[in-house]
Write an enzyme that holds these catalytic residues in place. Structure first.
Site, PDB file in Angstrom:
ATOM      1  N   TYR A  23     -13.091 -16.035  -3.562  1.00 55.39           N
ATOM      2  CA  TYR A  23     -14.224 -16.355  -2.552  1.00 55.39           C
ATOM      3  C   TYR A  23     -13.513 -17.506  -1.735  1.00 55.39           C
ATOM      4  O   TYR A  23     -14.211 -17.689  -0.548  1.00 55.39           O
ATOM      5  CB  TYR A  23     -15.355 -16.801  -3.417  1.00 55.39           C
ATOM      6  CG  TYR A  23     -15.833 -15.952  -4.026  1.00 55.39           C
ATOM      7  CD1 TYR A  23     -16.779 -14.513  -3.820  1.00 55.39           C
ATOM      8  CD2 TYR A  23     -15.947 -15.799  -5.369  1.00 55.39           C
ATOM      9  CE1 TYR A  23     -16.976 -13.804  -4.265  1.00 55.39           C
ATOM     10  CE2 TYR A  23     -16.453 -14.741  -6.235  1.00 55.39           C
ATOM     11  CZ  TYR A  23     -16.935 -13.812  -5.758  1.00 55.39           C
ATOM     12  OH  TYR A  23     -17.613 -12.878  -6.476  1.00 55.39           O
ATOM     13  N   ASN A  75     -26.381 -10.992   1.557  1.00 56.54           N
ATOM     14  CA  ASN A  75     -25.219 -10.805   0.407  1.00 56.54           C
ATOM     15  C   ASN A  75     -25.978 -10.750  -0.916  1.00 56.54           C
ATOM     16  O   ASN A  75     -26.542 -11.851  -1.184  1.00 56.54           O
ATOM     17  CB  ASN A  75     -24.250 -11.739   0.724  1.00 56.54           C
ATOM     18  CG  ASN A  75     -23.046 -11.796  -0.513  1.00 56.54           C
ATOM     19  OD1 ASN A  75     -23.246 -11.020  -1.627  1.00 56.54           O
ATOM     20  ND2 ASN A  75     -22.014 -12.416  -0.142  1.00 56.54           N
ATOM     21  N   HIS A  81     -25.066  -4.438  -7.219  1.00 61.28           N
ATOM     22  CA  HIS A  81     -24.638  -3.191  -8.089  1.00 61.28           C
ATOM     23  C   HIS A  81     -25.564  -2.809  -9.125  1.00 61.28           C
ATOM     24  O   HIS A  81     -25.404  -1.994  -9.790  1.00 61.28           O
ATOM     25  CB  HIS A  81     -23.472  -3.529  -8.966  1.00 61.28           C
ATOM     26  CG  HIS A  81     -22.450  -4.530  -7.831  1.00 61.28           C
ATOM     27  ND1 HIS A  81     -21.714  -3.901  -7.093  1.00 61.28           N
ATOM     28  CD2 HIS A  81     -22.077  -5.647  -7.937  1.00 61.28           C
ATOM     29  CE1 HIS A  81     -20.904  -4.766  -6.174  1.00 61.28           C
ATOM     30  NE2 HIS A  81     -21.195  -5.839  -6.917  1.00 61.28           N
ATOM     31  N   ASP A  88     -35.191  -1.092  -2.724  1.00 61.39           N
ATOM     32  CA  ASP A  88     -36.508  -0.512  -2.387  1.00 61.39           C
ATOM     33  C   ASP A  88     -37.192  -1.375  -1.304  1.00 61.39           C
ATOM     34  O   ASP A  88     -37.756  -1.243  -0.232  1.00 61.39           O
ATOM     35  CB  ASP A  88     -37.361  -0.447  -3.340  1.00 61.39           C
ATOM     36  CG  ASP A  88     -36.946   0.772  -4.294  1.00 61.39           C
ATOM     37  OD1 ASP A  88     -36.080   1.611  -3.910  1.00 61.39           O
ATOM     38  OD2 ASP A  88     -37.590   0.963  -5.332  1.00 61.39           O
ATOM     39  N   HIS A 101     -20.508  -8.760   2.010  1.00 60.58           N
ATOM     40  CA  HIS A 101     -19.849  -9.428   0.890  1.00 60.58           C
ATOM     41  C   HIS A 101     -18.645 -10.196   1.414  1.00 60.58           C
ATOM     42  O   HIS A 101     -17.721  -9.853   2.215  1.00 60.58           O
ATOM     43  CB  HIS A 101     -19.334  -8.431   0.014  1.00 60.58           C
ATOM     44  CG  HIS A 101     -20.413  -7.696  -0.562  1.00 60.58           C
ATOM     45  ND1 HIS A 101     -21.320  -7.886  -1.570  1.00 60.58           N
ATOM     46  CD2 HIS A 101     -20.913  -6.385  -0.055  1.00 60.58           C
ATOM     47  CE1 HIS A 101     -22.071  -7.245  -1.623  1.00 60.58           C
ATOM     48  NE2 HIS A 101     -21.982  -6.131  -1.053  1.00 60.58           N
ATOM     49  N   SER A 103     -15.851 -10.920  -0.647  1.00 57.58           N
ATOM     50  CA  SER A 103     -14.543 -10.391  -1.255  1.00 57.58           C
ATOM     51  C   SER A 103     -14.698  -8.836  -0.884  1.00 57.58           C
ATOM     52  O   SER A 103     -15.915  -8.287  -0.672  1.00 57.58           O
ATOM     53  CB  SER A 103     -14.423 -10.508  -2.632  1.00 57.58           C
ATOM     54  OG  SER A 103     -15.600 -10.050  -3.456  1.00 57.58           O
ATOM     55  N   ARG A 112     -18.126  -2.943  -9.472  1.00 59.31           N
ATOM     56  CA  ARG A 112     -18.444  -3.436  -8.132  1.00 59.31           C
ATOM     57  C   ARG A 112     -18.441  -2.536  -7.010  1.00 59.31           C
ATOM     58  O   ARG A 112     -18.707  -2.604  -5.734  1.00 59.31           O
ATOM     59  CB  ARG A 112     -17.740  -4.597  -7.861  1.00 59.31           C
ATOM     60  CG  ARG A 112     -17.720  -5.601  -8.802  1.00 59.31           C
ATOM     61  CD  ARG A 112     -17.018  -6.998  -8.287  1.00 59.31           C
ATOM     62  NE  ARG A 112     -16.787  -8.128  -9.254  1.00 59.31           N
ATOM     63  CZ  ARG A 112     -17.841  -8.762  -9.497  1.00 59.31           C
ATOM     64  NH1 ARG A 112     -18.996  -9.004  -8.791  1.00 59.31           N
ATOM     65  NH2 ARG A 112     -17.850  -9.713 -10.683  1.00 59.31           N
TER      66      ARG A 112
END
Length: 145
Positions: A23, A75, A81, A88, A101, A103, A112
């Site tokens: 990160y 994010n 996941h 929703d 994201h 990464s 992921r």
């Protein structure tokens, strides 16, 4: 004035502290400051929210939509996941959302590689670090020439 929500999920508050090889070294506050500066350049009010709680993220999406925000850079962190509820929530609102994201989720563990939310977002940016947020903001708030 245009308004944009920068919404970050679990553990993003630890950016710059945890898993620096994944990160990076810059902190969550660095990200907030960068997004606020970019918002000024784009002529937009920027609101940044980070929560480790799924319901708070859902409420933030609903609130921004009801308050007439022009878009959201989202994010979902690990909820990307796993959370049908966040999927929703994004699907339920007409405000454009771009999933972002730090990464490259497709270069990491196989679990992921699946995003519950991407299919209901306007787009997805993955693996560009903080620059991904800036690109998402520009996509949501295109400047007239």
């Amino acid at each position: 004035m245009k308004k944009i929500l920068i919404l970050n999920g679990p553990n993003i508050n630890l950016t710059g502290v945890r898993e620096r090889g994944v990160y990076g070294e810059n902190t969550y506050q660095d990200l907030v400051d960068l997004c606020c500066r970019e918002g000024k350049k784009l002529g937009a009010e920027v609101k940044c929210i980070q929560s480790n709680h799924e319901g708070v993220l859902i409420d933030a999406l609903h609130d921004a939509w009801q308050e007439g925000y022009d878009g959201c850079v989202f994010n979902p962190g690990g909820y990307t996941h796993t959370s049908v509820a966040l999927r929703d929530a994004v699907a339920a609102i007409s405000m454009p959302v771009i999933e972002c994201h730090l990464s490259n989720i497709y270069a990491r563990e196989p679990f992921r590689h699946v995003s519950m939310t991407a299919a209901v977002c306007r787009g997805q940016i993955s693996g560009l670090g903080f620059d991904g947020y800036l690109l998402a903001m520009r996509a949501l708030l295109p400047q007239e020439e």
